[in-house]
Design a protein around this motif. Structure first.
Motif, PDB file in Angstrom:
ATOM      1  N   THR A   1      33.481  49.170  47.886  1.00 51.52           N
ATOM      2  CA  THR A   1      34.400  49.832  47.733  1.00 51.52           C
ATOM      3  C   THR A   1      34.333  50.588  46.244  1.00 51.52           C
ATOM      4  N   PRO A   2      33.741  52.461  47.020  1.00 57.43           N
ATOM      5  CA  PRO A   2      32.868  53.398  46.210  1.00 57.43           C
ATOM      6  C   PRO A   2      34.117  53.206  45.270  1.00 57.43           C
ATOM      7  N   LEU A   3      34.812  53.576  45.374  1.00 52.82           N
ATOM      8  CA  LEU A   3      36.356  53.682  44.263  1.00 52.82           C
ATOM      9  C   LEU A   3      37.010  53.394  43.428  1.00 52.82           C
ATOM     10  N   ALA A   4      36.022  51.895  43.715  1.00 51.09           N
ATOM     11  CA  ALA A   4      37.003  50.755  42.166  1.00 51.09           C
ATOM     12  C   ALA A   4      36.386  50.692  41.395  1.00 51.09           C
ATOM     13  N   GLU A   5      37.157  49.991  40.506  1.00 44.20           N
ATOM     14  CA  GLU A   5      37.049  50.496  38.454  1.00 44.20           C
ATOM     15  C   GLU A   5      36.891  48.933  38.420  1.00 44.20           C
ATOM     16  N   ALA A   6      37.059  47.506  38.724  1.00 47.97           N
ATOM     17  CA  ALA A   6      36.537  46.399  39.085  1.00 47.97           C
ATOM     18  C   ALA A   6      37.175  45.730  40.016  1.00 47.97           C
ATOM     19  N   VAL A   7      36.106  44.478  41.081  1.00 46.75           N
ATOM     20  CA  VAL A   7      36.413  43.665  41.876  1.00 46.75           C
ATOM     21  C   VAL A   7      36.167  42.520  41.506  1.00 46.75           C
ATOM     22  N   SER A   8      36.856  41.544  42.232  1.00 40.98           N
ATOM     23  CA  SER A   8      36.480  39.570  41.632  1.00 40.98           C
ATOM     24  C   SER A   8      36.910  39.251  42.983  1.00 40.98           C
ATOM     25  N   VAL A   9      35.746  38.358  43.235  1.00 35.67           N
ATOM     26  CA  VAL A   9      36.106  37.808  44.465  1.00 35.67           C
ATOM     27  C   VAL A   9      36.845  36.382  44.061  1.00 35.67           C
ATOM     28  N   ASP A  10      37.794  35.667  44.554  1.00 35.41           N
ATOM     29  CA  ASP A  10      38.247  34.847  44.413  1.00 35.41           C
ATOM     30  C   ASP A  10      38.819  33.376  45.577  1.00 35.41           C
ATOM     31  N   LEU A  11      37.765  32.142  45.483  1.00 38.12           N
ATOM     32  CA  LEU A  11      38.238  31.373  45.797  1.00 38.12           C
ATOM     33  C   LEU A  11      39.300  30.398  46.253  1.00 38.12           C
ATOM     34  N   TYR A  12      39.600  30.425  46.821  1.00 39.60           N
ATOM     35  CA  TYR A  12      40.424  29.068  47.019  1.00 39.60           C
ATOM     36  C   TYR A  12      40.043  27.443  47.870  1.00 39.60           C
ATOM     37  N   PRO A  13      40.725  26.416  47.997  1.00 44.33           N
ATOM     38  CA  PRO A  13      40.060  25.512  48.483  1.00 44.33           C
ATOM     39  C   PRO A  13      40.591  25.539  50.158  1.00 44.33           C
ATOM     40  N   HIS A  14      42.174  26.421  50.235  1.00 44.92           N
ATOM     41  CA  HIS A  14      42.679  26.110  51.356  1.00 44.92           C
ATOM     42  C   HIS A  14      42.925  27.589  52.439  1.00 44.92           C
ATOM     43  N   GLY A  15      43.450  27.737  53.341  1.00 43.28           N
ATOM     44  CA  GLY A  15      43.587  29.047  53.314  1.00 43.28           C
ATOM     45  C   GLY A  15      45.251  29.374  53.627  1.00 43.28           C
ATOM     46  N   ASN A  16      45.472  28.997  53.957  1.00 36.52           N
ATOM     47  CA  ASN A  16      47.264  29.148  53.554  1.00 36.52           C
ATOM     48  C   ASN A  16      47.715  29.498  51.847  1.00 36.52           C
ATOM     49  N   GLY A  17      49.111  30.450  51.949  1.00 34.48           N
ATOM     50  CA  GLY A  17      48.994  30.566  50.320  1.00 34.48           C
ATOM     51  C   GLY A  17      49.411  28.764  49.381  1.00 34.48           C
ATOM     52  N   GLY A  18      49.365  29.800  48.286  1.00 37.60           N
ATOM     53  CA  GLY A  18      49.413  28.386  46.213  1.00 37.60           C
ATOM     54  C   GLY A  18      48.195  27.837  46.418  1.00 37.60           C
ATOM     55  N   GLY A  19      48.343  27.095  44.622  1.00 40.19           N
ATOM     56  CA  GLY A  19      47.084  27.415  44.683  1.00 40.19           C
ATOM     57  C   GLY A  19      46.133  28.127  43.480  1.00 40.19           C
ATOM     58  N   ARG A  20      46.036  28.210  42.817  1.00 38.51           N
ATOM     59  CA  ARG A  20      45.180  29.060  41.561  1.00 38.51           C
ATOM     60  C   ARG A  20      43.896  29.686  42.116  1.00 38.51           C
ATOM     61  N   PRO A  21      43.575  30.311  42.114  1.00 37.12           N
ATOM     62  CA  PRO A  21      41.949  31.015  42.345  1.00 37.12           C
ATOM     63  C   PRO A  21      40.867  31.034  40.847  1.00 37.12           C
ATOM     64  N   GLU A  22      39.815  30.512  41.990  1.00 32.94           N
ATOM     65  CA  GLU A  22      38.742  30.425  41.245  1.00 32.94           C
ATOM     66  C   GLU A  22      38.134  32.136  41.234  1.00 32.94           C
ATOM     67  N   VAL A  23      38.148  33.219  40.234  1.00 32.59           N
ATOM     68  CA  VAL A  23      38.515  33.735  40.121  1.00 32.59           C
ATOM     69  C   VAL A  23      35.698  34.340  39.706  1.00 32.59           C
ATOM     70  N   HIS A  24      35.857  35.275  39.707  1.00 37.59           N
ATOM     71  CA  HIS A  24      33.979  35.701  39.515  1.00 37.59           C
ATOM     72  C   HIS A  24      33.909  37.077  39.739  1.00 37.59           C
ATOM     73  N   PRO A  25      33.965  37.694  38.433  1.00 33.03           N
ATOM     74  CA  PRO A  25      33.788  39.002  38.262  1.00 33.03           C
ATOM     75  C   PRO A  25      32.639  39.525  39.207  1.00 33.03           C
ATOM     76  N   MET A  26      32.717  40.514  39.637  1.00 26.05           N
ATOM     77  CA  MET A  26      31.662  41.257  40.609  1.00 26.05           C
ATOM     78  C   MET A  26      31.136  42.086  40.248  1.00 26.05           C
ATOM     79  N   GLU A  27      29.674  42.582  40.510  1.00 24.48           N
ATOM     80  CA  GLU A  27      28.785  44.165  40.160  1.00 24.48           C
ATOM     81  C   GLU A  27      28.962  44.737  40.898  1.00 24.48           C
ATOM     82  N   ARG A  28      28.436  46.283  40.176  1.00 20.83           N
ATOM     83  CA  ARG A  28      28.827  47.892  41.998  1.00 20.83           C
ATOM     84  C   ARG A  28      27.294  47.711  41.424  1.00 20.83           C
ATOM     85  N   ASP A  29      27.023  48.688  42.722  1.00 22.60           N
ATOM     86  CA  ASP A  29      25.171  48.663  42.473  1.00 22.60           C
ATOM     87  C   ASP A  29      25.847  50.429  42.948  1.00 22.60           C
ATOM     88  N   ALA A  30      24.401  50.956  43.001  1.00 21.70           N
ATOM     89  CA  ALA A  30      24.696  52.826  42.519  1.00 21.70           C
ATOM     90  C   ALA A  30      25.076  53.475  44.412  1.00 21.70           C
TER      91      ALA A  30
END
Length: 650
Positions: free
Chosen positions: A43-72
């Motif tokens: 996603t070259p247009l992005a200014e910031a991206v994080s991956v958000d982990l959940y224990p379940h595949g349906n709604g609800g729950g607070r995510p475990e957030v991990h900021p990601m880094e951009r390459d060239a």
């Protein structure tokens, strides 16, 4: 209000500089190992991206957030240590100051309704013996394709499939099913093996949006031409849509069972549009994967409010990556492309070359609809009939020329064709015999590029079309002998034409949708295969079965090389009859030559057979005469009314 993207973004996407600066050939998606999982998002247009982990595949729950880094090149990534198998995730992407939580375009597994992607050990989601599954060897003469929806195949309670598997992937795995369990009339997989088709084409089985996987399947219906996740099987076809590994295992189990039965599996792929504008592709790169008009609004060549920009480098890569993924991880035997005219020729040829590089990949079929659903802004040559000579000669197209010549225009219910009231269509029927290779109607091509057919999921079933031409008030459940004869003649023509024969599931037992020509969202009852019709008109089923077997016994009829059509010799019969002879080729055949006559008239006609002793293989009513001792003919023969009569030279 039209959805639009900023014109300056569109101009940027079209620039060579953007393509050069953002081209990425490395892995994308979630790369799993037991030790760590690496997440990568382009996603070259992005200014910031994080991956958000959940224990379940349906709604609800607070995510475990991990900021990601951009390459060239605009790929954002992070490696998380430890075994992440079974965890669900989303990305939060910030573009132009706006934040959007989204699934992963490269996701291979997902939770219910595909909203959350899933990290998965694909090897752990394999059925027993999957590593030994192989594509069956299906020679050209056995390439007869039978198209069906997972849902339609077994929804009928009379199918004999266990209740919890009806309408599911696993219905294809149940052996020995019979009509209402009577032990006499085969259904489902048992039926397919006896019918003798070489391939089953599965209507959309990726994750689509029009069916809510959290609700009972019996309360809703859709064909599924509305993708959500291109690389994830549809959850409503599994026994458990909440656990992402289940749909994968059960989809593979279906394919494995068909392979074990000697039947190839062709996937209906729909990269030409998405379910809605708000989708994973637009969330990560707004507008990039879709074509735009000059004002930034979406081009609508699909007729579904957007169209895929296959000519853009990373969109092209996405399409090719996705097809290769299904070919490798699901052992698929072919791909049918919806609205193929939306794709550019170069992309399709590159995809063909990429498939050929896979082990056994040259045997994987590729064909599609050579039309689109509306005006498109595509500038490059499009993958349609006019481009047949530009496409690789192993990329095929559905031939509407053949379809409409045989039974009348698909969109006009009362318009007749050769078999049902327009005998003057005989020149088109002659052209269809040689897969239009000896006609100026299509550019130069190989016969293997032509898919010959008279019915598919779109438009009227063949039975309904024939009835609608014949009467204003059809009774779709009455097996009118005259309509049965027209049906047999239609099948007798396209199943003796060169190219790849294709039929809609149930055509061979007079499938009806009560005159509904677009049942994509109609009831499951209307769409499902009515297996009782196999017992109600067994003669028609046996007629198709006999023709399929006869075709297999004479390989040259299916030869893919461009020289074979020129070997056909048309006989000097009185119009509107059509008669032709094809000598056997170098491959072993049951007869030295094939001689075929079509009579669309309501009365008999006498024809002269070519010199020699000719065994009667099909008399227009019974197509399995070739399997035993039958009449040997010389001189003249009286063709029954409305019939296709076939002889083999002894």
């Amino acid at each position: 209000m039209k959805h639009k993207i900023p014109v300056e973004w569109m101009q940027r996407y079209e620039s060579e500089a953007f393509a050069r600066e953002t081209a990425c050939s490395g892995p994308l998606g979630a790369a799993y190992t037991p030790e760590a999982t690496t997440f990568r998002l382009w996603t070259p247009l992005a200014e910031a991206v994080s991956v958000d982990l959940y224990p379940h595949g349906n709604g609800g729950g607070r995510p475990e957030v991990h900021p990601m880094e951009r390459d060239a090149q605009g790929v954002w990534s992070i490696t998380l240590p430890g075994d992440q198998n079974g965890r669900y995730y989303t990305y939060t992407v910030q573009i132009d100051g706006k934040t959007q939580e989204t699934g992963d375009p490269y996701a291979v597994a997902a939770g219910v309704n595909g909203l959350r992607s899933m990290v998965l050990d694909l090897d752990a989601a394999a059925p027993a013996g999957w590593q030994d599954d192989r594509r069956p060897d299906i020679p050209p003469q056995k390439r007869v394709v039978w198209e069906v929806s997972v849902r339609d195949f077994s929804q009928d309670a009379a199918s004999g499939v266990r209740p919890d598997w009806r309408g599911k992937f696993l219905a294809f795995t149940q052996p020995g099913t019979t009509l209402c369990g009577d032990g006499t009339h085969p259904t489902c997989l048992n039926y397919l093996q006896q019918l003798g088709v070489g391939y089953v084409q599965i209507m959309p089985m990726y994750d689509f949006g029009s069916v809510d996987e959290a609700k009972p399947l019996t309360k809703q219906y859709n064909w599924g031409y509305d993708p959500i996740n291109f690389n994830v099987p549809e959850g409503s076809y599994s026994t458990d849509p909440y656990h992402g590994e289940v749909r994968i295992r059960e989809c593979r189990t279906m394919i494995q069972a068909l392979h074990k039965a000697g039947i190839g599996v062709i996937m209906d792929v729909v990269y030409n549009h998405t379910y809605r504008h708000e989708n994973v592709l637009n969330h990560v790169m707004p507008g990039y994967f879709f074509r735009e008009n000059e004002d930034g609004s979406y081009s609508d060549g699909s007729g579904c409010s957007n169209e895929f920009a296959s000519e853009r480098p990373m969109a092209r890569r996405y399409l090719i990556d996705s097809v290769l993924y299904w070919a490798k991880e699901y052992h698929l035997d072919g791909f049918r492309f919806d609205l193929m005219e939306i794709y550019d020729v170069e992309t399709m040829n590159l995809l063909r070359a990429a498939l050929d590089e896979l082990p056994g990949g040259e045997s994987i079929l590729m064909y599609g609809e050579p039309w689109k659903g509306g005006p498109s802004v595509l500038q490059q040559p499009a993958a349609n009939k006019d481009a047949l000579s530009l496409l690789d000669d192993r990329i095929g197209v559905f031939c509407d020329n053949t379809r409409d010549a045989i039974k009348g225009h698909c969109f006009y219910a009362r318009e007749a064709g050769y078999v049902n009231g327009r005998p003057d269509m005989f020149p088109e029927i002659r052209a269809a015999v040689t897969a239009w290779c000896c006609s100026d109607a299509l550019p130069e091509h190989a016969p293997g590029q032509i898919v010959s057919y008279v019915s598919a999921h779109d438009n009227y079933t063949l039975w309904d079309k024939l009835l609608l031409v014949r009467t204003d008030h059809p009774d779709y459940n009455v097996f009118d002998p005259a309509v049965l004869a027209e049906n047999r003649l239609a099948a007798g023509i396209y199943l003796t034409c060169m190219g790849i024969p294709f039929l809609q599931a149930g055509e061979e037992f007079a499938r009806t949708k009560k005159g509904e020509d677009n049942s994509y969202a109609s009831s499951a009852l209307l769409n499902q295969l009515d297996w009782k019709r196999t017992a109600a008109c067994p003669g028609l089923v046996e007629y198709y079965r006999g023709l399929i077997g006869l075709r297999n016994a004479f390989p040259r009829l299916s030869a893919p090389d461009p020289d074979t059509p020129r070997a056909v010799r048309f006989l000097p019969v009185e119009a509107p009859l059509v008669g032709w002879v094809l000598p056997a080729g170098p491959e072993r055949a049951a007869w030295k030559a094939l001689c075929v006559f079509y009579n669309p008239l309501a009365e008999t006609r006498v024809v002269s057979l070519p010199e020699g002793r000719w065994k009667l293989l099909s008399d227009g009513t019974t197509s399995a005469l070739w399997q035993g001792e039958s009449t040997v003919c010389t001189g003249e023969f009286s063709l029954p009314s409305c019939s296709a009569v076939i002889f083999g030279l002894l």
